[in-house]
Each structure stands twice: as C-alpha cells, then as structure tokens.
Design an enzyme around this catalytic site. Structure first.
Site, PDB file in Angstrom:
ATOM      1  N   ARG A 108       0.849  -0.731   0.609  1.00 17.63           N
ATOM      2  CA  ARG A 108       0.284  -0.335  -0.237  1.00 17.63           C
ATOM      3  C   ARG A 108       0.789   1.349  -0.326  1.00 17.63           C
ATOM      4  O   ARG A 108       1.935   1.693   1.184  1.00 17.63           O
ATOM      5  CB  ARG A 108      -1.125  -0.359   1.285  1.00 17.63           C
ATOM      6  CG  ARG A 108      -1.770   1.422   1.726  1.00 17.63           C
ATOM      7  CD  ARG A 108      -2.855   1.596   2.377  1.00 17.63           C
ATOM      8  NE  ARG A 108      -3.955   0.447   1.827  1.00 17.63           N
ATOM      9  CZ  ARG A 108      -4.809   0.769   2.753  1.00 17.63           C
ATOM     10  NH1 ARG A 108      -5.206   0.626   3.468  1.00 17.63           N
ATOM     11  NH2 ARG A 108      -6.055  -0.518   2.546  1.00 17.63           N
TER      12      ARG A 108
ATOM     13  N   HIS B 272      -7.802   1.532  -6.375  1.00 15.25           N
ATOM     14  CA  HIS B 272      -8.036   0.239  -4.841  1.00 15.25           C
ATOM     15  C   HIS B 272      -8.072  -1.485  -5.520  1.00 15.25           C
ATOM     16  O   HIS B 272      -9.342  -1.783  -5.207  1.00 15.25           O
ATOM     17  CB  HIS B 272      -9.019   0.482  -4.386  1.00 15.25           C
ATOM     18  CG  HIS B 272      -8.777  -0.274  -2.257  1.00 15.25           C
ATOM     19  ND1 HIS B 272      -8.082  -0.967  -1.685  1.00 15.25           N
ATOM     20  CD2 HIS B 272      -9.525   0.361  -1.251  1.00 15.25           C
ATOM     21  CE1 HIS B 272      -8.282  -1.239  -0.866  1.00 15.25           C
ATOM     22  NE2 HIS B 272      -8.798  -0.328  -0.501  1.00 15.25           N
TER      23      HIS B 272
ATOM     24  N   GLN C  65      -9.860  -4.171  -2.834  1.00 10.19           N
ATOM     25  CA  GLN C  65     -11.138  -3.766  -2.523  1.00 10.19           C
ATOM     26  C   GLN C  65     -12.468  -4.150  -3.358  1.00 10.19           C
ATOM     27  O   GLN C  65     -13.358  -3.787  -3.255  1.00 10.19           O
ATOM     28  CB  GLN C  65     -11.054  -2.431  -2.417  1.00 10.19           C
ATOM     29  CG  GLN C  65     -12.213  -1.666  -1.877  1.00 10.19           C
ATOM     30  CD  GLN C  65     -12.924  -2.008  -0.345  1.00 10.19           C
ATOM     31  OE1 GLN C  65     -12.219  -2.310   0.683  1.00 10.19           O
ATOM     32  NE2 GLN C  65     -14.035  -3.165  -0.200  1.00 10.19           N
TER      33      GLN C  65
ATOM     34  N   ASP D  84     -17.280   6.175  -0.570  1.00  7.24           N
ATOM     35  CA  ASP D  84     -16.131   6.510  -0.103  1.00  7.24           C
ATOM     36  C   ASP D  84     -15.934   7.888   0.873  1.00  7.24           C
ATOM     37  O   ASP D  84     -16.579   8.797   0.246  1.00  7.24           O
ATOM     38  CB  ASP D  84     -15.283   6.172  -0.988  1.00  7.24           C
ATOM     39  CG  ASP D  84     -13.480   5.747  -0.336  1.00  7.24           C
ATOM     40  OD1 ASP D  84     -13.221   5.854   0.898  1.00  7.24           O
ATOM     41  OD2 ASP D  84     -12.549   6.355  -1.846  1.00  7.24           O
TER      42      ASP D  84
ATOM     43  N   CYS E 203     -16.565   1.341   1.723  1.00 11.75           N
ATOM     44  CA  CYS E 203     -14.932   1.010   1.486  1.00 11.75           C
ATOM     45  C   CYS E 203     -14.575   0.467   3.248  1.00 11.75           C
ATOM     46  O   CYS E 203     -13.765  -0.389   3.705  1.00 11.75           O
ATOM     47  CB  CYS E 203     -14.005   0.720   0.464  1.00 11.75           C
ATOM     48  SG  CYS E 203     -13.929   2.275   0.597  1.00 11.75           S
TER      49      CYS E 203
ATOM     50  N   ARG F 254     -13.626  -8.827   1.687  1.00 17.31           N
ATOM     51  CA  ARG F 254     -11.469  -8.434   1.820  1.00 17.31           C
ATOM     52  C   ARG F 254     -10.735  -9.758   1.719  1.00 17.31           C
ATOM     53  O   ARG F 254      -9.781  -9.981   0.675  1.00 17.31           O
ATOM     54  CB  ARG F 254     -10.779  -7.470   2.688  1.00 17.31           C
ATOM     55  CG  ARG F 254     -11.936  -6.033   2.782  1.00 17.31           C
ATOM     56  CD  ARG F 254     -11.546  -4.900   1.292  1.00 17.31           C
ATOM     57  NE  ARG F 254     -10.238  -5.329   0.469  1.00 17.31           N
ATOM     58  CZ  ARG F 254      -8.983  -4.555   1.053  1.00 17.31           C
ATOM     59  NH1 ARG F 254      -9.733  -3.706   1.787  1.00 17.31           N
ATOM     60  NH2 ARG F 254      -8.108  -4.262   1.404  1.00 17.31           N
TER      61      ARG F 254
HETATM   62  N1  NVA Z   1     -10.284   6.573  -1.011  1.00 17.63           N
HETATM   63  C1  NVA Z   1      -9.514   6.259   0.143  1.00 17.63           C
HETATM   64  C2  NVA Z   1      -9.832   4.471   0.176  1.00 17.63           C
HETATM   65  C3  NVA Z   1      -9.263   4.088   1.844  1.00 17.63           C
HETATM   66  C4  NVA Z   1      -9.534   2.324   2.210  1.00 17.63           C
HETATM   67  C5  NVA Z   1      -8.148   6.448   0.751  1.00 17.63           C
HETATM   68  O1  NVA Z   1      -7.903   6.447  -0.343  1.00 17.63           O
HETATM   69  O2  NVA Z   1      -8.119   6.582   1.879  1.00 17.63           O
END
Ligand code: NVA
Length: 314
Positions: free
Chosen positions: A101, A128, A131, A224, A264, A292
């Site tokens: 990540r 992502h 997800q 989100d 998410c 997940r």
């Molecule tokens: N768009 C959000 C997703 C978090 C799982 C972020 O990047 O923080």
C-alpha cells in the site's frame, strides 16, 4: 513476465470471473486450500494507514498455509534509505509475493518490474483493486450476478475507488455511473479505458454530475470518504463541494427499491453517508469488509498457481 495485480484491468473479464469464482469457493471452505503451504512468505508493506487490509491479508495468508511478513515501511525507508528497485530485489528473494500500500502507482509498477515475484496493489493514490474484488463478490452474493447491473458511485469520483469502480465494473459488464462535483471525476483517459473494456462486456461507463440522476434505478449505490489518505490538507475545501453527493435516505430512495449500499470504510457518518443508511437494512458493508479476505485469498492463490508461475518464466 511474472503476473502481478497492480490495477483492476490487469484481469481480463474471463480472469476476473475466475478469481471471483475462486473467492466464492474459498469462502465456502476457508481452511481447505493451501497453495502457500511451506509456509511461503508474503511480504506486506503499508505506507498509509490500514485496518481491513492488514487484518484481511494477514488472516488470509495464514488460511492459505502461508506466513504473513509485515515489513515496516518506516524502518525500511523505501525510496529513501534504499531504492525501490533494491528493496524489490531483496524482498523477491525472501517472499513469494509482495503486497504494498503506497502513494504513487509508478512506485508499485517499479516494485513489480524488479522483484521477480507477483506484486499486489493494496491501495495506491490511483487504484484499490483488491477492494473492488471484494465489492464485486459482495454484489454477486446479494444480486446473483454482476453483468447488466447499474452501479452509482457518489462523491470523490477522482479517488482510487472511483477509478477502480470504473475499470472493474466495466470488466464485470456493469453500467457504472460516477457522480461527483466538477474537478472530482476520473480523468478522460480512465473513462476511455473503461469504455473500451465495456464495449467487450456489454457494460458502460459514464459521468453524471446530478446525484439524483446517477442513482435513479441503480441496483448498487457506492460511496467513499470525501478525504482520501494524503488529501487531509484539502479537507475544508472538499467538505464544501461534496454536500449534494452525500448518500442519505432521500437520495437512496431514488435507487432501485432493493438497492444495496456499499462503502469500503472507514466511513464518516453524517458526511459522505448518513448513519441511517450505513447502519440500515440496505447496507452490506460488513459483508463487504469480510469479503476482503476471501477476494484477496483468491488473488494470491490465482497468482501462485504453479501453471501460471511456470508460464511466467518461459
Ligand atoms: N479512497 C480512500 C479509500 C480508503 C480505503 C483512501 O484512499 O483513503
């Protein structure tokens, strides 16, 4: 070339369906399939905050018979203390797969190019994809199928989740509507790529700035956070433009009567989603969070398939 999972369109429609079917079968018998027996090590690195991703990968790797190895991104100093290329070559000698990540998609691409082992995107600024596999698995469970369904994504359409819904939804043959204020929709290249995929699957990918029109008749409503990780400095400016895109009971009333609502997480009740919605009967967010693990296990098992690894080295 070793296969990795760096963005949603790394899987063809056929491959995406294969991985989702594998996820469903792994969910039905979580402790029966051990492609990481040895145990093989999977390295996990987090340069941004995490709860679900670290927990679900750790549990999932163990269930597959493997060894989850958490590499502290701060201690490793990737790209600072040593180059991404050197880290990739070192980790590729210790681990069978690498889960990362981070911020820039280009960093992940470099890790994948240099490590010699499959690399999995555990969230970047742009995508992502893990997800999305969990989301699609959840939709499939609740709706029976994916192709032909309409999904409306509300809020920051330009974030990783907006991009990923465009690509993964189009791959699944869904009709994807992205609804956000001006300046917060995916760029044209992303829509073009999604439309190219959709032309082969019967899906579609459009931008609809009116949130009511976007959710009209949709079977799936998604949102989100308005302030993704790394965007904290823009929080005040963002809150002023996103208000109309909040997923409230009034907005959901325009969707299909049996629409399901996904998020998410982490969620901010009273901002992008109302408490009555996320904690209400149409919400499937806890199934989504559980999925997940099943979806990511499927990706790791699929990438570890001996036939695929052998073909990669030919
Ligand atoms: N768009 C959000 C997703 C978090 C799982 C972020 O990047 O923080």
């Amino acid at each position: 070339m070793t296969r990795s999972f760096l963005r949603d369109d790394d899987l063809t429609p056929v491959e995406q369906a294969e991985v989702l079917a594998l996820a469903a079968s792994l969910k039905a018998a979580p402790y029966d399939h051990k492609p990481l027996a040895g145990p093989r090590t999977v390295a996990m690195i987090f340069d941004k905050a995490t709860l679900r991703t670290q927990a679900s990968f750790s549990a999932g790797i163990a269930e597959l018979g493997g060894n989850p190895m958490l590499v502290d991104g701060g201690l490793a100093g990737i790209g600072k203390r040593e180059s991404i290329a050197d880290v990739a070559r070192v980790l590729g000698r210790q681990a069978s797969q690498i889960v990362w990540r981070t911020y820039a998609q280009a960093s992940l691409d470099e890790m994948a190019a240099m490590s010699g082992v499959p690399v999995i995107n555990a969230l970047t600024d742009d995508f992502h994809p893990c997800q999305l596999l969990a989301d699609l698995l959840t939709v499939q469970e609740h709706k029976g199928a994916l192709a032909g369904l309409t999904v409306a994504f509300l809020g920051d359409g330009a974030c990783n989740m907006g991009n990923s819904w465009l690509l993964a939804g189009a791959t699944a043959g869904m009709h994807v509507r992205i609804s956000g204020p001006e300046g917060y929709v995916p760029d044209e290249a992303m829509f073009a790529r999604a439309s190219e995929i959709a032309a082969t699957t019967g899906g579609s990918a459009v931008s609809e700035s009116d949130p009511v029109k976007a959710v009209a008749g949709a079977e799936v409503v998604v949102t989100d956070t308005w302030i993704s990780m790394g965007k904290e400095a823009e929080a005040d400016a963002r809150r002023t433009v996103f208000g109309p895109y909040a997923v409230t009971p009034d907005l959901v009333a325009h969707a299909s009567a049996d629409a399901i609502v996904l998020h998410c997480l982490p969620a901010y009740r009273g901002s992008e989603i109302a408490a009555e919605v996320i904690d209400g009967p149409q919400s499937v967010v806890w199934d989504e969070a559980e999925n997940r693990r099943h979806a990511q296990k499927a990706v790791m098992a699929w990438l570890q398939d001996p036939a695929r690894l052998e073909a990669d080295h030919e």
